[in-house]
Design a protein around this motif. Structure first.
Motif, mmCIF file in Angstrom:
data_model
loop_
_atom_site.group_PDB
_atom_site.id
_atom_site.type_symbol
_atom_site.label_atom_id
_atom_site.label_comp_id
_atom_site.label_asym_id
_atom_site.label_seq_id
_atom_site.Cartn_x
_atom_site.Cartn_y
_atom_site.Cartn_z
ATOM 1 N N ARG A 63 69.958 64.217 36.467
ATOM 2 C CA ARG A 63 69.620 65.293 36.121
ATOM 3 C C ARG A 63 68.385 65.456 35.072
ATOM 4 N N ASP A 64 68.586 64.718 33.993
ATOM 5 C CA ASP A 64 67.777 64.624 33.152
ATOM 6 C C ASP A 64 66.217 64.069 33.417
ATOM 7 N N LEU A 65 66.189 63.295 34.346
ATOM 8 C CA LEU A 65 65.006 62.693 35.004
ATOM 9 C C LEU A 65 64.293 64.013 35.794
ATOM 10 N N PHE A 123 64.804 67.273 35.366
ATOM 11 C CA PHE A 123 64.393 68.261 34.511
ATOM 12 C C PHE A 123 62.853 67.837 33.743
ATOM 13 N N CYS A 124 62.826 66.641 33.537
ATOM 14 C CA CYS A 124 61.585 66.175 32.871
ATOM 15 C C CYS A 124 60.481 66.405 33.787
ATOM 16 N N VAL A 125 60.593 65.777 34.849
ATOM 17 C CA VAL A 125 59.642 65.937 36.164
ATOM 18 C C VAL A 125 59.276 67.254 36.458
ATOM 19 N N THR A 126 60.357 68.145 36.514
ATOM 20 C CA THR A 126 59.884 69.685 36.745
ATOM 21 C C THR A 126 59.174 70.104 35.418
ATOM 22 N N CYS A 127 59.741 69.936 34.293
ATOM 23 C CA CYS A 127 58.695 70.434 33.201
ATOM 24 C C CYS A 127 57.503 70.025 33.199
ATOM 25 N N LEU A 128 57.204 68.546 33.612
ATOM 26 C CA LEU A 128 56.012 68.174 33.503
ATOM 27 C C LEU A 128 55.143 68.684 34.589
ATOM 28 N N SER A 131 54.434 72.169 33.495
ATOM 29 C CA SER A 131 53.299 72.311 32.166
ATOM 30 C C SER A 131 51.760 72.137 32.913
#
Length: 104
Positions: free
Chosen positions: A13-15, A17-22, A25
């Motif tokens: 989930r964290d990964l 989330f990070c990919v989605t944020c990247l 952005s």
């Protein structure tokens, strides 16, 4: 065992989330960059159009001056003698080459 699955799920989930944020952005930065490029193109277009407008205004002023001078008989005589080599009776016209004609 549940704890390992739970951790793996949390890491996943964290990964995600990070990919989605990247990705979000990157999309925002790309959109911002496109806006900056459009703004610069519009500014350049405005500058070009202002320059053309100034040239056209100058041309209009020149044409208005010429139109006003057409009421002056001396100006008409000057143009007729200079451009069209109109002479008075008994006059001789000598045409000398201009600098541009001699350089070619």
């Amino acid at each position: 065992m549940k704890r390992r699955k739970s951790r793996k799920r949390q890491l996943g989930r964290d990964l995600l989330f990070c990919v989605t944020c990247l990705v979000a952005s990157a999309a925002l930065l790309w959109g911002g960059w496109q806006d900056v490029q459009n703004m610069l193109e519009i500014r350049q277009s405005i500058e070009d159009n202002e320059e053309k407008a100034a040239q056209l205004e100058q041309r209009q002023d020149d044409l208005e001056t010429t139109r006003e001078n057409l009421d002056n008989p001396d100006y008409i005589e000057y143009i007729a003698r200079g451009r069209y080599l109109v002479t008075k009776e008994g006059e001789q016209v000598f045409k000398f080459p201009t600098l541009q004609e001699t350089e070619e």
